[in-house]
Scaffold this active site. Sequence first.
Site, PDB file in Angstrom:
ATOM      1  N   ARG A 179     -35.918  14.239  15.978  1.00  0.00           N
ATOM      2  CA  ARG A 179     -35.300  14.103  17.289  1.00  0.00           C
ATOM      3  C   ARG A 179     -36.114  13.260  18.262  1.00  0.00           C
ATOM      4  O   ARG A 179     -36.123  13.515  19.462  1.00  0.00           O
ATOM      5  CB  ARG A 179     -34.996  15.481  17.900  1.00  0.00           C
ATOM      6  CG  ARG A 179     -33.962  16.276  17.111  1.00  0.00           C
ATOM      7  CD  ARG A 179     -32.614  15.562  17.064  1.00  0.00           C
ATOM      8  NE  ARG A 179     -31.666  16.285  16.222  1.00  0.00           N
ATOM      9  CZ  ARG A 179     -31.429  16.027  14.936  1.00  0.00           C
ATOM     10  NH1 ARG A 179     -32.078  15.038  14.336  1.00  0.00           N
ATOM     11  NH2 ARG A 179     -30.546  16.715  14.246  1.00  0.00           N
ATOM     12  N   SER A 228     -26.577  20.359  21.812  1.00  0.00           N
ATOM     13  CA  SER A 228     -27.659  21.259  21.420  1.00  0.00           C
ATOM     14  C   SER A 228     -28.754  21.243  22.477  1.00  0.00           C
ATOM     15  O   SER A 228     -29.286  20.189  22.807  1.00  0.00           O
ATOM     16  CB  SER A 228     -28.227  20.851  20.068  1.00  0.00           C
ATOM     17  OG  SER A 228     -27.265  21.004  19.041  1.00  0.00           O
ATOM     18  N   GLU A 298     -34.154  19.918  23.727  1.00  0.00           N
ATOM     19  CA  GLU A 298     -33.609  18.710  23.109  1.00  0.00           C
ATOM     20  C   GLU A 298     -32.845  17.903  24.153  1.00  0.00           C
ATOM     21  O   GLU A 298     -32.854  16.673  24.132  1.00  0.00           O
ATOM     22  CB  GLU A 298     -32.683  19.078  21.945  1.00  0.00           C
ATOM     23  CG  GLU A 298     -32.151  17.879  21.175  1.00  0.00           C
ATOM     24  CD  GLU A 298     -31.437  18.277  19.900  1.00  0.00           C
ATOM     25  OE1 GLU A 298     -30.463  17.586  19.540  1.00  0.00           O
ATOM     26  OE2 GLU A 298     -31.833  19.258  19.258  1.00  0.00           O
TER      27      GLU A 298
END
EC number: 1.3.1.98
Length: 306
Positions: A179, A228, A298
């Site tokens: 990520r 998310s 995130e």
Amino acid sequence: MTFPDITPSLKSAMPDLRGRLLANESLAPLTWFRVGGPAQVLFTPADEDDLAYFLSKLPSDIPVTVVGVGSNLIVRDGGLNGVVIRLSPRGFGATSADGDIVSAGTAALDKRVAETAAAADVGGLEFYFGIPGSIGGALRMNAGANGDETKDVLIEATGIGRDGTKHVYDNAGMAFVYRNSGVDPSIIFTSARFRGTITDSAAIRARMEEVQAHRETAQPIREKTGGSTFKNPPGHSAWKLVDAAGCRGLRVGGAQVSEMHCNFLINTGDATATDIETLGETVRARVLAQSGIDLHWEIKRIGVAP
């Protein structure tokens, strides 16, 4: 909050600028959460050359922030000082396929890139069909879903530096990790090339339908959300940790932890950015107390408090 209007001085210093400069423009409509304050200046460049020209003339002491479609973003209620750059689909949204290679501007939606690949019988990019963002964000965050990530398909990416110079990064040069990308955060990605595999069209479409069905049944995709919220810690699922800490349905003001998927926060209608961020921090604290695991955001959080 209202910032000093610096657009007249910028326009004066950039007589050949073709893009649009707006002062104190609200950023809330540009985010999926529909919250947040204004940008001191919102700049929409006409194309890559216009972006490079703007950056080459912009004083180095003026902060620059890039936003995409705002699908994983919280803009704080006080807004952002300096310049916010948003690449438009018209200037940066083209997609095409040539053999097993798919090219895309970074304002192109991930879903559109998956559709372009599918139309050319290029498999391997179906996972993008389930990611509600743009390619610029996918490059910056190594976006992934259903076991696949951007690093698995990227050939190269092009970007413009803070001084207006063009840079090209191959897959290794992107320094992808989970990520995230290791590329200098000041680089503004403008285009990318991906390689898939020539695959049976029916198989590609079936895979895309699976991805979409999973999203519709497991995620609150019709709510005002940011996707998310927390990264999955090694060996754990963030949503399971949030659920185990008793946070399913937890509320702060107009913000709520989704009942459908505990790793999603939603704006129930009147939430502020402060509500949403406070809720996220409350969840992090409860998970840490319950499991000893420190969740990491995130969703990107930018701007200042009011």
